[in-house]
Design a protein around this motif. Structure first.
Motif, mmCIF file in Angstrom:
data_model
loop_
_atom_site.group_PDB
_atom_site.id
_atom_site.type_symbol
_atom_site.label_atom_id
_atom_site.label_comp_id
_atom_site.label_asym_id
_atom_site.label_seq_id
_atom_site.Cartn_x
_atom_site.Cartn_y
_atom_site.Cartn_z
ATOM 1 N N TYR A 195 0.847 -1.205 0.000
ATOM 2 C CA TYR A 195 0.000 0.000 0.000
ATOM 3 C C TYR A 195 0.875 1.246 0.000
ATOM 4 O O TYR A 195 1.798 1.381 0.811
ATOM 5 N N ASP A 196 0.575 2.158 -0.887
ATOM 6 C CA ASP A 196 1.304 3.419 -0.971
ATOM 7 C C ASP A 196 0.390 4.546 -0.514
ATOM 8 O O ASP A 196 -0.424 5.047 -1.304
ATOM 9 N N PRO A 197 0.467 4.966 0.756
ATOM 10 C CA PRO A 197 -0.445 5.999 1.260
ATOM 11 C C PRO A 197 -0.197 7.377 0.672
ATOM 12 O O PRO A 197 -1.035 8.278 0.812
ATOM 13 N N ASP A 208 -7.289 -0.860 -18.638
ATOM 14 C CA ASP A 208 -7.955 -2.156 -18.579
ATOM 15 C C ASP A 208 -7.667 -2.870 -17.259
ATOM 16 O O ASP A 208 -6.538 -2.850 -16.762
ATOM 17 N N GLY A 209 -8.707 -3.523 -16.743
ATOM 18 C CA GLY A 209 -8.541 -4.365 -15.550
ATOM 19 C C GLY A 209 -8.707 -3.637 -14.233
ATOM 20 O O GLY A 209 -8.608 -4.268 -13.174
ATOM 21 N N TYR A 210 -8.972 -2.326 -14.256
ATOM 22 C CA TYR A 210 -9.121 -1.581 -13.005
ATOM 23 C C TYR A 210 -10.459 -0.855 -12.997
ATOM 24 O O TYR A 210 -10.967 -0.443 -14.042
ATOM 25 N N GLU A 219 -2.912 0.264 -6.306
ATOM 26 C CA GLU A 219 -2.662 -0.482 -7.541
ATOM 27 C C GLU A 219 -2.038 -1.850 -7.270
ATOM 28 O O GLU A 219 -2.499 -2.865 -7.793
ATOM 29 N N ALA A 220 -0.997 -1.892 -6.439
ATOM 30 C CA ALA A 220 -0.353 -3.173 -6.145
ATOM 31 C C ALA A 220 -1.285 -4.097 -5.360
ATOM 32 O O ALA A 220 -1.295 -5.314 -5.575
ATOM 33 N N LEU A 221 -2.079 -3.508 -4.457
ATOM 34 C CA LEU A 221 -3.036 -4.314 -3.692
ATOM 35 C C LEU A 221 -4.133 -4.869 -4.602
ATOM 36 O O LEU A 221 -4.569 -6.006 -4.435
ATOM 37 N N TYR A 222 -4.553 -4.029 -5.579
ATOM 38 C CA TYR A 222 -5.617 -4.463 -6.485
ATOM 39 C C TYR A 222 -5.158 -5.630 -7.351
ATOM 40 O O TYR A 222 -5.930 -6.533 -7.662
ATOM 41 N N LYS A 223 -3.879 -5.636 -7.690
ATOM 42 C CA LYS A 223 -3.338 -6.753 -8.448
ATOM 43 C C LYS A 223 -3.364 -8.026 -7.601
ATOM 44 O O LYS A 223 -3.518 -9.126 -8.126
ATOM 45 N N ARG A 224 -3.201 -7.847 -6.299
ATOM 46 C CA ARG A 224 -3.209 -9.006 -5.378
ATOM 47 C C ARG A 224 -4.624 -9.516 -5.157
ATOM 48 O O ARG A 224 -4.868 -10.719 -5.135
ATOM 49 N N ASN A 225 -5.575 -8.586 -4.995
ATOM 50 C CA ASN A 225 -6.975 -8.974 -4.762
ATOM 51 C C ASN A 225 -7.873 -7.824 -5.203
ATOM 52 O O ASN A 225 -7.852 -6.744 -4.589
ATOM 53 N N TYR A 241 -5.184 -2.140 8.719
ATOM 54 C CA TYR A 241 -5.597 -3.258 7.878
ATOM 55 C C TYR A 241 -6.248 -2.790 6.582
ATOM 56 O O TYR A 241 -6.811 -1.683 6.505
ATOM 57 N N ALA A 242 -6.190 -3.680 5.599
ATOM 58 C CA ALA A 242 -6.916 -3.446 4.359
ATOM 59 C C ALA A 242 -8.405 -3.697 4.585
ATOM 60 O O ALA A 242 -8.803 -4.515 5.412
ATOM 61 N N VAL A 243 -9.228 -2.978 3.834
ATOM 62 C CA VAL A 243 -10.681 -3.145 3.897
ATOM 63 C C VAL A 243 -11.130 -3.819 2.609
ATOM 64 O O VAL A 243 -10.805 -3.353 1.511
ATOM 65 N N MET A 244 -11.856 -4.933 2.754
ATOM 66 C CA MET A 244 -12.296 -5.697 1.596
ATOM 67 C C MET A 244 -13.802 -5.553 1.411
ATOM 68 O O MET A 244 -14.551 -5.410 2.375
ATOM 69 N N GLN A 245 -14.234 -5.590 0.146
ATOM 70 C CA GLN A 245 -15.666 -5.539 -0.152
ATOM 71 C C GLN A 245 -15.954 -6.485 -1.309
ATOM 72 O O GLN A 245 -15.373 -6.356 -2.385
#
Length: 256
Positions: A195-197, A208-210, A219-225, A241-245
């Motif tokens: 994560y890059d704050p 594409d893909g985002y 961006e790096a987190l989105y590539k992971r999940n 922590y990361a927040v997932m939805q």
């Protein structure tokens, strides 16, 4: 850490109540008393926490209550004293001999269980032996000592083994949760490094893909999940922590 007597008494009451409940769940009950149950487990656990003195007292109270509200398998005062009072006092005493040590519940189960068995064995041979049947388990009975060994061992040994198995299963479960917590911590640190704050919000409609208007720092987190939706951090706390939805509320209910 010093524990107040009030707390120990309250815990004793809870463990004794648990033992009474477990005594009602019988895998097998013999005709003249004695059952394969987990009733010893709470007394052993309490004694392993607070020692043989408190363990003996909890055993005495449990034995008394069990006689007063139980099936009352007895023929005279000696069987009442030995099978209910002495037997469970011995259980609590033996279970607490190595209290507050590593593997104390396992040592306590074996030592306390053997001492309880000894009380049943002696009264079985000296008193109950007078009513020894001609045959037991298909074998001819000629000695009250052997009969008592066979009778009392047939429910005490499985009960001891059952308690050891439950304690072992509990240990495996606790260690599993501990390892999961360690792995979760490592995963959280790994995601934090992705994560890059300092990145700003950036529109990526044509990328594409985002998703549209995603945060560049993800961006790096989105590539992971791709379920990443945000990041929550409170300074001076462990909350980072990361927040997932997901598309529903169940996916991450039990997903780490």
């Amino acid at each position: 850490m010093k524990v107040s007597k009030t707390r120990m008494i309250c815990e004793a009451a809870i463990f004794i109540a648990m033992a009474e409940i477990l005594s009602l769940i019988k895998l097998y009950e013999f005709p003249n008393g004695g059952s394969i149950t987990l009733e010893m487990l709470p007394i052993i656990l309490f004694a392993a926490r607070y020692g043989c003195g408190w363990g003996s007292l909890a055993g005495l109270v449990y034995g008394t209550i069990t006689y007063l509200i139980g099936n009352k398998f007895s023929i005279d005062w000696t069987t009442i004293i030995c099978d209910y009072f002495i037997a469970f006092v011995a259980l609590g005493f033996g279970a607490g001999l190595l209290s507050r040590r590593k593997w104390s519940v396992y040592y306590g189960t074996v030592i306390g269980g053997l001492l309880r068995f000894l009380a049943h064995y002696l009264v079985g041979a000296l008193v109950w032996g007078k009513w020894m049947p001609d045959e037991f388990f298909g074998m001819t009975m000629t000695s009250p000592w052997f009969y008592s060994l066979l009778y009392n061992g047939s429910y005490m040994l499985p009960s001891i083994i059952l308690c050891v198995v439950v304690f072992a299963a509990s240990l495996i479960y606790i260690l599993g949760n501990k390892m999961q917590s360690i792995n979760n911590g490592k995963l959280s640190d790994e995601l934090s490094n992705l994560y890059d704050p300092n990145a700003t919000n950036t529109s990526t409609v044509n990328k594409d893909g985002y998703p549209n208007n995603y945060i560049a720092g993800f961006e790096a987190l989105y590539k992971r999940n791709p379920d990443i939706a945000g990041w929550i951090k409170i300074p001076d706390t462990k909350l980072d922590y990361a927040v997932m939805q997901a598309e529903d509320n169940d996916k991450y209910h039990r997903t780490d």
